[in-house]
Scaffold this motif. Structure first.
Motif, PDB file in Angstrom:
ATOM      1  N   ALA A   1       0.480  -0.977   0.459  1.00  0.00           N
ATOM      2  CA  ALA A   1       0.181   0.078  -0.191  1.00  0.00           C
ATOM      3  C   ALA A   1       0.808   0.799  -0.133  1.00  0.00           C
ATOM      4  O   ALA A   1       1.966   1.252   0.289  1.00  0.00           O
ATOM      5  CB  ALA A   1      -0.825  -0.028   1.045  1.00  0.00           C
TER       6      ALA A   1
ATOM      7  N   SER B   1      -4.283   5.188   1.922  1.00  0.00           N
ATOM      8  CA  SER B   1      -3.249   4.445   1.752  1.00  0.00           C
ATOM      9  C   SER B   1      -4.185   3.556   0.459  1.00  0.00           C
ATOM     10  O   SER B   1      -5.833   3.160  -0.111  1.00  0.00           O
ATOM     11  CB  SER B   1      -3.357   3.012   3.042  1.00  0.00           C
ATOM     12  OG  SER B   1      -2.707   3.987   3.700  1.00  0.00           O
TER      13      SER B   1
ATOM     14  N   SER C   1      -4.181   0.226  -3.418  1.00  0.00           N
ATOM     15  CA  SER C   1      -3.445  -0.850  -3.681  1.00  0.00           C
ATOM     16  C   SER C   1      -5.075  -1.301  -4.496  1.00  0.00           C
ATOM     17  O   SER C   1      -5.974  -1.475  -4.017  1.00  0.00           O
ATOM     18  CB  SER C   1      -2.712  -1.330  -2.764  1.00  0.00           C
ATOM     19  OG  SER C   1      -2.126  -2.659  -3.194  1.00  0.00           O
ATOM     20  N   ARG C   2      -4.413  -1.131  -5.720  1.00  0.00           N
ATOM     21  CA  ARG C   2      -4.408  -2.214  -6.820  1.00  0.00           C
ATOM     22  C   ARG C   2      -5.801  -1.788  -6.816  1.00  0.00           C
ATOM     23  O   ARG C   2      -6.913  -2.682  -6.407  1.00  0.00           O
ATOM     24  CB  ARG C   2      -5.101  -2.903  -6.457  1.00  0.00           C
ATOM     25  CG  ARG C   2      -3.049  -4.032  -6.924  1.00  0.00           C
ATOM     26  CD  ARG C   2      -3.017  -6.405  -6.132  1.00  0.00           C
ATOM     27  NE  ARG C   2      -4.346  -6.609  -7.345  1.00  0.00           N
ATOM     28  CZ  ARG C   2      -3.661  -7.195  -8.467  1.00  0.00           C
ATOM     29  NH1 ARG C   2      -2.692  -6.858  -8.606  1.00  0.00           N
ATOM     30  NH2 ARG C   2      -4.777  -7.407  -9.337  1.00  0.00           N
TER      31      ARG C   2
END
Length: 124
Positions: A2, A17, A19-20
């Motif tokens: 992240a 944060s 991520s993906r």
């Protein structure tokens, strides 16, 4: 892994944060847990971006429509007691299409906007 998103220029700089194409953040609101469903309803009524699906004293589920960045998304909120009479809000954003891995920052942008609107409404 992240990576914290950079500020998008808003005066309320929430650390998010991502991520993906999944984003998360935690922020305090100076409102008791029991009052948050009504506060969220107020924010949703005045916002064209968010739609409320469900809200209780434990959490809430909102949806957001599509943009050029990503198809629609879902925001899940969890409420825990904070300091004093306040509440700690844990927010997560995910796209409605599970295979999406890029959201071009839309999830972080939506979480920052929601936290800013909740904080502003709680101060009224």
């Amino acid at each position: 892994m992240a990576i914290p998103e950079e500020s998008d220029g808003m005066e309320h700089d929430l650390m998010v944060s991502s991520s993906r194409a999944r984003s998360s953040a935690t922020f305090p609101v100076e409102t008791p847990r029991e009052s948050l469903p009504a506060l969220i309803s107020e924010v949703v009524r005045t916002s064209r971006r968010f739609k409320l699906k469900a809200a209780t004293a434990a959490g809430a589920t909102l949806t957001v429509g599509f943009t050029w960045r990503v198809w629609a998304g879902v925001i899940e909120l969890s409420f825990t007691p904070g300091q004093g009479r306040g509440t700690q809000v844990e927010a997560s954003w995910r796209p409605t299409v599970a295979t999406i891995v890029l959201d071009y920052g839309q999830g972080a942008k939506d979480l920052r906007r929601l936290s800013k609107e909740l904080l502003a409404a709680s101060e009224r």
